[in-house]
Write a protein that holds these residues in place. Structure first.
Motif, PDB file in Angstrom:
ATOM      1  N   PHE A 182       0.732  -1.306   0.035  1.00 32.06           N
ATOM      2  CA  PHE A 182       0.174  -0.062  -0.146  1.00 32.06           C
ATOM      3  C   PHE A 182       0.741   1.287   0.047  1.00 32.06           C
ATOM      4  O   PHE A 182       0.688   2.168  -1.051  1.00 32.06           O
ATOM      5  CB  PHE A 182      -0.706   0.101   1.338  1.00 32.06           C
ATOM      6  CG  PHE A 182      -1.870   1.427   1.368  1.00 32.06           C
ATOM      7  CD1 PHE A 182      -2.836   1.440   0.335  1.00 32.06           C
ATOM      8  CD2 PHE A 182      -1.437   2.240   2.171  1.00 32.06           C
ATOM      9  CE1 PHE A 182      -3.683   2.477   0.549  1.00 32.06           C
ATOM     10  CE2 PHE A 182      -2.475   3.283   2.377  1.00 32.06           C
ATOM     11  CZ  PHE A 182      -3.514   3.591   1.379  1.00 32.06           C
ATOM     12  N   ILE A 183       1.983   1.297   0.882  1.00 35.00           N
ATOM     13  CA  ILE A 183       2.818   2.420   0.822  1.00 35.00           C
ATOM     14  C   ILE A 183       3.515   2.588  -0.303  1.00 35.00           C
ATOM     15  O   ILE A 183       3.722   3.636  -0.789  1.00 35.00           O
ATOM     16  CB  ILE A 183       3.671   2.252   2.168  1.00 35.00           C
ATOM     17  CG1 ILE A 183       3.040   2.310   3.333  1.00 35.00           C
ATOM     18  CG2 ILE A 183       4.942   3.439   2.073  1.00 35.00           C
ATOM     19  CD1 ILE A 183       2.241   3.715   3.908  1.00 35.00           C
ATOM     20  N   LEU A 184       4.070   1.515  -0.747  1.00 36.11           N
ATOM     21  CA  LEU A 184       4.805   1.407  -2.221  1.00 36.11           C
ATOM     22  C   LEU A 184       4.030   2.140  -3.543  1.00 36.11           C
ATOM     23  O   LEU A 184       4.262   2.779  -4.251  1.00 36.11           O
ATOM     24  CB  LEU A 184       5.550   0.094  -2.582  1.00 36.11           C
ATOM     25  CG  LEU A 184       6.223   0.086  -3.653  1.00 36.11           C
ATOM     26  CD1 LEU A 184       7.351   1.050  -3.403  1.00 36.11           C
ATOM     27  CD2 LEU A 184       6.712  -1.358  -3.673  1.00 36.11           C
ATOM     28  N   GLY A 185       2.591   1.370  -3.190  1.00 34.51           N
ATOM     29  CA  GLY A 185       1.658   1.930  -4.318  1.00 34.51           C
ATOM     30  C   GLY A 185       1.561   3.647  -4.144  1.00 34.51           C
ATOM     31  O   GLY A 185       1.535   4.181  -5.323  1.00 34.51           O
ATOM     32  N   LEU A 186       1.329   4.139  -2.658  1.00 31.47           N
ATOM     33  CA  LEU A 186       1.190   5.328  -2.983  1.00 31.47           C
ATOM     34  C   LEU A 186       2.289   6.250  -3.277  1.00 31.47           C
ATOM     35  O   LEU A 186       2.271   7.381  -3.975  1.00 31.47           O
ATOM     36  CB  LEU A 186       0.890   5.839  -1.175  1.00 31.47           C
ATOM     37  CG  LEU A 186      -0.437   5.455  -0.681  1.00 31.47           C
ATOM     38  CD1 LEU A 186      -0.478   6.018   0.791  1.00 31.47           C
ATOM     39  CD2 LEU A 186      -1.766   6.403  -1.437  1.00 31.47           C
ATOM     40  N   ILE A 187       3.453   5.766  -2.918  1.00 34.94           N
ATOM     41  CA  ILE A 187       4.745   6.447  -3.420  1.00 34.94           C
ATOM     42  C   ILE A 187       4.849   6.422  -4.827  1.00 34.94           C
ATOM     43  O   ILE A 187       5.171   7.533  -5.540  1.00 34.94           O
ATOM     44  CB  ILE A 187       5.870   5.916  -2.692  1.00 34.94           C
ATOM     45  CG1 ILE A 187       5.972   6.177  -1.154  1.00 34.94           C
ATOM     46  CG2 ILE A 187       7.395   6.444  -3.419  1.00 34.94           C
ATOM     47  CD1 ILE A 187       6.807   5.401  -0.240  1.00 34.94           C
ATOM     48  N   SER A 188       4.658   5.182  -5.469  1.00 31.67           N
ATOM     49  CA  SER A 188       4.810   4.968  -6.695  1.00 31.67           C
ATOM     50  C   SER A 188       3.636   5.939  -7.629  1.00 31.67           C
ATOM     51  O   SER A 188       4.080   6.676  -8.647  1.00 31.67           O
ATOM     52  CB  SER A 188       4.419   3.643  -7.309  1.00 31.67           C
ATOM     53  OG  SER A 188       5.566   2.934  -6.949  1.00 31.67           O
ATOM     54  N   ALA A 189       2.357   6.120  -7.242  1.00 32.82           N
ATOM     55  CA  ALA A 189       1.511   6.949  -7.732  1.00 32.82           C
ATOM     56  C   ALA A 189       1.750   8.430  -7.760  1.00 32.82           C
ATOM     57  O   ALA A 189       1.982   9.062  -8.548  1.00 32.82           O
ATOM     58  CB  ALA A 189       0.153   6.790  -7.149  1.00 32.82           C
ATOM     59  N   SER A 190       2.549   8.787  -6.582  1.00 31.10           N
ATOM     60  CA  SER A 190       2.829  10.222  -6.321  1.00 31.10           C
ATOM     61  C   SER A 190       4.038  10.603  -7.263  1.00 31.10           C
ATOM     62  O   SER A 190       4.067  11.673  -8.189  1.00 31.10           O
ATOM     63  CB  SER A 190       3.218  10.206  -4.805  1.00 31.10           C
ATOM     64  OG  SER A 190       3.870  11.561  -4.765  1.00 31.10           O
ATOM     65  N   CYS A 191       4.867   9.618  -7.582  1.00 28.91           N
ATOM     66  CA  CYS A 191       6.033   9.779  -8.416  1.00 28.91           C
ATOM     67  C   CYS A 191       5.608   9.842  -9.929  1.00 28.91           C
ATOM     68  O   CYS A 191       5.922  10.762 -10.631  1.00 28.91           O
ATOM     69  CB  CYS A 191       7.184   8.767  -8.307  1.00 28.91           C
ATOM     70  SG  CYS A 191       8.130   8.573  -6.604  1.00 28.91           S
ATOM     71  N   TYR A 192       4.529   9.251 -10.308  1.00 31.28           N
ATOM     72  CA  TYR A 192       3.946   9.140 -11.835  1.00 31.28           C
ATOM     73  C   TYR A 192       3.354  10.599 -11.725  1.00 31.28           C
ATOM     74  O   TYR A 192       3.441  11.268 -12.908  1.00 31.28           O
ATOM     75  CB  TYR A 192       2.941   8.117 -11.705  1.00 31.28           C
ATOM     76  CG  TYR A 192       3.541   6.874 -12.446  1.00 31.28           C
ATOM     77  CD1 TYR A 192       3.713   6.801 -13.881  1.00 31.28           C
ATOM     78  CD2 TYR A 192       4.152   5.820 -11.657  1.00 31.28           C
ATOM     79  CE1 TYR A 192       4.330   5.505 -14.437  1.00 31.28           C
ATOM     80  CE2 TYR A 192       4.701   4.914 -12.112  1.00 31.28           C
ATOM     81  CZ  TYR A 192       4.684   4.594 -13.502  1.00 31.28           C
ATOM     82  OH  TYR A 192       5.279   3.343 -14.124  1.00 31.28           O
ATOM     83  N   ILE A 193       2.590  11.063 -10.782  1.00 36.50           N
ATOM     84  CA  ILE A 193       1.905  12.336 -10.917  1.00 36.50           C
ATOM     85  C   ILE A 193       2.913  13.512 -10.962  1.00 36.50           C
ATOM     86  O   ILE A 193       2.640  14.406 -11.765  1.00 36.50           O
ATOM     87  CB  ILE A 193       0.936  12.472  -9.631  1.00 36.50           C
ATOM     88  CG1 ILE A 193      -0.315  11.605  -9.855  1.00 36.50           C
ATOM     89  CG2 ILE A 193       0.342  13.826  -9.763  1.00 36.50           C
ATOM     90  CD1 ILE A 193      -1.120  11.489  -8.513  1.00 36.50           C
ATOM     91  N   ARG A 194       3.873  13.244  -9.892  1.00 34.51           N
ATOM     92  CA  ARG A 194       5.089  14.566 -10.024  1.00 34.51           C
ATOM     93  C   ARG A 194       5.857  14.361 -11.223  1.00 34.51           C
ATOM     94  O   ARG A 194       6.817  15.432 -11.488  1.00 34.51           O
ATOM     95  CB  ARG A 194       5.590  14.308  -8.754  1.00 34.51           C
ATOM     96  CG  ARG A 194       4.772  14.811  -7.518  1.00 34.51           C
ATOM     97  CD  ARG A 194       5.320  14.789  -6.202  1.00 34.51           C
ATOM     98  NE  ARG A 194       6.121  13.483  -6.092  1.00 34.51           N
ATOM     99  CZ  ARG A 194       7.322  13.889  -5.268  1.00 34.51           C
ATOM    100  NH1 ARG A 194       7.892  15.064  -5.133  1.00 34.51           N
ATOM    101  NH2 ARG A 194       8.183  12.891  -5.359  1.00 34.51           N
TER     102      ARG A 194
END
Length: 196
Positions: A182-194
């Protein structure tokens, strides 16, 4: 249990003139985050401050790192319908409700039935997240499925994409990272967005 979260960030262009007395249309606070009334309330963005060249090298690096932001705007969850109590379990194995609840605190658990799947629960949770965020499936750019027990060796995220009816063909893949997924998914999604 399946959880889904949605992120949204806009692309913002800030125009500034060459004179130092002018300011950009967005205000920037101490942490370099800004808010504009024109942008929807559910969107949080950040921009670099005007006059970046006069700041120290370490501060300018920090400003570059937080030059774009994201915000959680929707979440959803789904659980299996079949519920098994400790008393039901005691009929199968030699145990009791008192013994289980005293040691674990668990009184009931949910189990996938024959006609349910983890991917189906994830699609239901994703649909609820989209509804909460007021986002159409066609506006989705990325689907991440954080899972530790894959039902399909080729990934369940494309199946969720199909179940949601995404016509824009967003990138969809699984992240298999067990408890930290879950944490890795949040970080990955944030990196894609940014765009990092």
């Amino acid at each position: 249990m399946a959880n889904a979260c949605g992120f949204f960030t806009p692309t913002i262009k800030i125009s500034s003139s060459s004179s130092s007395s002018s300011s950009s249309s967005l205000g920037v606070n101490r942490y370099k985050y800004c808010y504009n009334d024109v942008i929807s309330k559910r969107v949080c963005c950040s921009v670099m401050s005007h006059g970046l060249e006069s700041s120290s090298p370490s501060e300018s690096r920090l400003q570059r790192l937080v030059s774009k932001g994201c915000k959680l705007v929707g979440c959803g969850s789904a659980v299996p319908r079949l519920q098994i109590s400790n008393d039901d379990l005691a009929r199968i194995v030699d145990t009791s409700d008192e013994w289980i609840s005293a040691r674990t605190g668990i009184r009931n658990r949910r189990i996938l039935s024959v006609n349910e799947s983890l991917t189906g629960l994830a699609a239901e949770a994703a649909q609820k997240a989209l509804e909460m965020a007021d986002v159409e499936p066609d506006d989705v750019d990325l689907i991440l499925l954080c899972i530790s027990t894959p039902e399909d060796l080729f990934g369940g995220a494309p199946q969720i994409q199909k179940a949601l009816g995404c016509k824009g063909n967003p990138l969809a893949f699984d992240i298999t990272a067990a408890c930290s997924g879950f944490i890795l998914g949040l970080i990955s999604a944030s990196c894609y967005i940014r765009g990092v």
